[in-house]
Scaffold this motif. Structure first.
Motif, PDB file in Angstrom:
ATOM      1  N   LYS A 117       0.851  -1.177   0.000  1.00 21.73           N
ATOM      2  CA  LYS A 117       0.000   0.000   0.000  1.00 21.73           C
ATOM      3  C   LYS A 117       0.888   1.228   0.000  1.00 21.73           C
ATOM      4  O   LYS A 117       1.834   1.306   0.766  1.00 21.73           O
ATOM      5  N   PRO A 118       0.648   2.211  -0.881  1.00 25.02           N
ATOM      6  CA  PRO A 118       1.560   3.350  -0.908  1.00 25.02           C
ATOM      7  C   PRO A 118       1.578   4.066   0.430  1.00 25.02           C
ATOM      8  O   PRO A 118       0.554   4.490   0.931  1.00 25.02           O
ATOM      9  N   PRO A 128       3.176   7.057   3.038  1.00 24.72           N
ATOM     10  CA  PRO A 128       3.728   8.410   2.962  1.00 24.72           C
ATOM     11  C   PRO A 128       5.218   8.377   3.165  1.00 24.72           C
ATOM     12  O   PRO A 128       5.783   7.399   3.608  1.00 24.72           O
ATOM     13  N   ARG A 184       0.925  12.647   4.129  1.00 24.53           N
ATOM     14  CA  ARG A 184       1.237  12.145   2.796  1.00 24.53           C
ATOM     15  C   ARG A 184       1.862  13.263   1.967  1.00 24.53           C
ATOM     16  O   ARG A 184       1.375  14.377   1.932  1.00 24.53           O
ATOM     17  N   SER A 234       3.159  14.473  -1.857  1.00 25.81           N
ATOM     18  CA  SER A 234       2.998  14.175  -3.276  1.00 25.81           C
ATOM     19  C   SER A 234       4.336  13.778  -3.856  1.00 25.81           C
ATOM     20  O   SER A 234       5.375  14.226  -3.425  1.00 25.81           O
ATOM     21  N   ASP A 294      -5.738   0.778  -3.368  1.00 23.77           N
ATOM     22  CA  ASP A 294      -5.073   1.548  -2.320  1.00 23.77           C
ATOM     23  C   ASP A 294      -3.561   1.359  -2.351  1.00 23.77           C
ATOM     24  O   ASP A 294      -2.846   1.910  -1.520  1.00 23.77           O
ATOM     25  N   ILE A 324      -1.465   6.174  -5.258  1.00 23.82           N
ATOM     26  CA  ILE A 324      -2.035   7.488  -4.990  1.00 23.82           C
ATOM     27  C   ILE A 324      -2.536   8.061  -6.318  1.00 23.82           C
ATOM     28  O   ILE A 324      -2.156   7.584  -7.400  1.00 23.82           O
ATOM     29  N   PRO A 325      -3.403   9.077  -6.273  1.00 24.73           N
ATOM     30  CA  PRO A 325      -4.063   9.541  -7.509  1.00 24.73           C
ATOM     31  C   PRO A 325      -3.127   9.865  -8.663  1.00 24.73           C
ATOM     32  O   PRO A 325      -3.441   9.520  -9.816  1.00 24.73           O
ATOM     33  N   ASN A 326      -1.980  10.504  -8.415  1.00 23.21           N
ATOM     34  CA  ASN A 326      -1.143  10.890  -9.552  1.00 23.21           C
ATOM     35  C   ASN A 326      -0.357   9.722 -10.146  1.00 23.21           C
ATOM     36  O   ASN A 326       0.416   9.907 -11.081  1.00 23.21           O
ATOM     37  N   GLU A 327      -0.548   8.519  -9.614  1.00 22.19           N
ATOM     38  CA  GLU A 327       0.083   7.329 -10.184  1.00 22.19           C
ATOM     39  C   GLU A 327      -0.892   6.506 -11.023  1.00 22.19           C
ATOM     40  O   GLU A 327      -0.498   5.525 -11.645  1.00 22.19           O
ATOM     41  N   ARG A 328      -2.143   6.895 -11.043  1.00 23.75           N
ATOM     42  CA  ARG A 328      -3.161   6.062 -11.685  1.00 23.75           C
ATOM     43  C   ARG A 328      -2.972   5.967 -13.194  1.00 23.75           C
ATOM     44  O   ARG A 328      -3.209   4.909 -13.788  1.00 23.75           O
TER      45      ARG A 328
END
Length: 461
Positions: free
Chosen positions: A12-13, A15, A60, A62, A282, A285-289
């Motif tokens: 799980k990513p 922080p 977390r 970015s 999970d 994180i969003p910018n890795e999608r």
């Protein structure tokens, strides 16, 4: 079936695990040295009170869209000034890991050297990435893979097929190791080249490149941590004892753990959730999608190509040429990665809380000698230095390890020399699976414990 799978990599990513620097007690006693405010948790010492932290308490951060940085060890590690100026020597009632009794080495004690000391011992040219040299290994491996397939298809007899399966499965594993270098950014300094080559190599063996890359990065950032590590990390006693007997047996009985990787990619391991193919997992994180979607599309394209080839060649021929070698690759991957973290004749520690540090976690990994296979799978057996400094290209790992040994001292465990083929490691694997079942739910320095019921059951089979 995936419930019993052990993980090879991924998490799980989490922080960024480096808290803001806090003033150490040294700075209160040394005049005009307020610049010594450093992160003390990297060196847990019974004589020094270090700030406690928990992953959930740290905000977390970015991540940049720079794949080379995103796939290396924590970026803090590259900042040697912090280590050289602020790190303190670590001992527990002595030096060099000596325990309370004089002359007794304690592998779980904080080492008396710093990460910067190890780095300083490694020749500067070992850090240089040569993309032409890296690509030459890709060309070599691709040529061997197609040559083996063409030769086996031409000869097409049952004396040749088993030899082909063993050789081609090993070459698929070599593909993975080169893609692994791309994921760490040790293939080249060009992130686009790393991504393109990594996708080609990993997609060809049904590995989602970015999904794996992201989770493997976090494995390196948390190696040796009971809860946060994801490469064959130990199960806490409570989770282990809540598993049904069938699952326990499958997890620790050869050959089942050596077939785990594909199932793990889809559903991870007990106590964790997420899929390497799902951009909303999970794990990310969003910018890795977008990266995950790209890799999943590439994986799907390869699966579609294999489906098409089954109609052209026939399912039996495709199984012979690709299916069996693929499972050979899976067994190599699980075999090698497990033995990098298990199976030493002495029990190795796992850490929690203030006792964990990047350096101490990395020192619990193991080098292994694979005989003739060392060169074929690009010296991945030189694992300790790779874990501490994943930016070093594979073709410099042996030299870097030799240079670092004097600094590492007893914290480096010399691997047993292998015959041409590493059959001796099978015994280490079986013995470890019989003994290394779970760790205590409490304690900051813990060691594997054995379930006597499961161990006796496995031996009776």
């Amino acid at each position: 079936m995936a419930g019993w799978v052990l993980s090879e990599c991924g998490i799980k990513p989490l922080p960024q695990i480096f808290p803001k620097p806090r003033t150490s007690f040294f700075s209160n006693s040394i005049k005009n040295h307020t610049h010594l405010q450093k992160v003390q948790f990297l060196h847990a010492n019974k004589k020094i009170l270090n700030p406690k932290f928990s992953p959930g308490s740290i905000p977390r951060l970015s991540r940049d869209k720079i794949w080379v940085l995103n796939v290396s060890a924590p970026s803090r590690i590259a900042s040697l000034d912090e280590y050289e100026k602020g790190e303190k020597m670590e001992t527990i009632d002595g030096v060099n890991g000596i325990g309370e009794e004089e002359g007794e080495f304690d592998c779980g004690a904080p080492p008396p050297f710093k990460l910067a000391d190890i780095r300083a011992a490694i020749p500067k040219h070992c850090w240089v990435k040569d993309p032409w040299r890296s690509m030459s290994y890709v060309v070599r491996d691709v040529a061997i893979v197609f040559g083996l397939a063409a030769g086996a298809a031409y000869l097409n007899n049952w004396f040749i097929w088993p030899l082909y399966w063993a050789a081609q499965g090993t070459m698929f594993w070599a593909f993975f190791v080169l893609g692994h270098d791309c994921g760490h950014g040790s293939f080249s300094n060009n992130q686009k080249l790393n991504s393109v080559v990594g996708h080609i190599l990993h997609s060809s063996i049904l590995v989602p490149y970015h999904g794996w890359r992201i989770s493997h990065r976090t494995h390196h950032q948390n190696h040796g941590h009971v809860e946060n590590d994801e490469s064959w990390h130990p199960l806490p006693e409570k989770i282990y004892k809540n598993l049904d007997k069938v699952t326990q047996t499958l997890r620790f009985t050869v050959p089942f753990p050596m077939l785990a990787y594909p199932f793990y990619l889809w559903n991870r391991s007990p106590g964790k959730t997420g899929s390497h193919f799902d951009p909303n997992s999970d794990l990310f994180i969003p910018n890795e999608r977008k990266d995950v979607i790209t890799s999943t599309i590439c994986w799907t394209a390869m699966a579609a190509l294999l489906a098409g080839l089954s109609f052209v060649l026939g399912p039996v021929k495709l199984l012979q040429l690709y299916g069996v070698p693929y499972w050979g690759f899976v067994m190599w991957l699980d075999f090698v990665t497990y033995l990098h973290h298990h199976g030493h004749e002495d029990k190795l520690p796992w850490y929690r809380g203030k006792e964990w540090s990047y350096l101490r976690g990395g020192l619990t990994t193991l080098d292994r000698d694979y005989g003739w296979i060392n060169n074929i799978h690009h010296d991945i057996g030189t694992h300790v230095i790779h874990h501490l400094f994943p930016q070093i290209p594979h073709y410099h790992l042996v030299e870097a390890t030799e240079a670092a040994k004097p600094v590492l001292g007893e914290y480096y465990r010399e691997p047993k020399k292998s015959s041409p083929l590493p059959f001796h490691l099978i015994g280490d694997l079986v013995k470890s699976l019989e003994q290394d079942h779970y760790v205590s739910d409490t304690g900051d320095v813990v060691y594997y414990q054995t379930d006597p019921n499961l161990s006796s059951s496995n031996k009776s089979k």
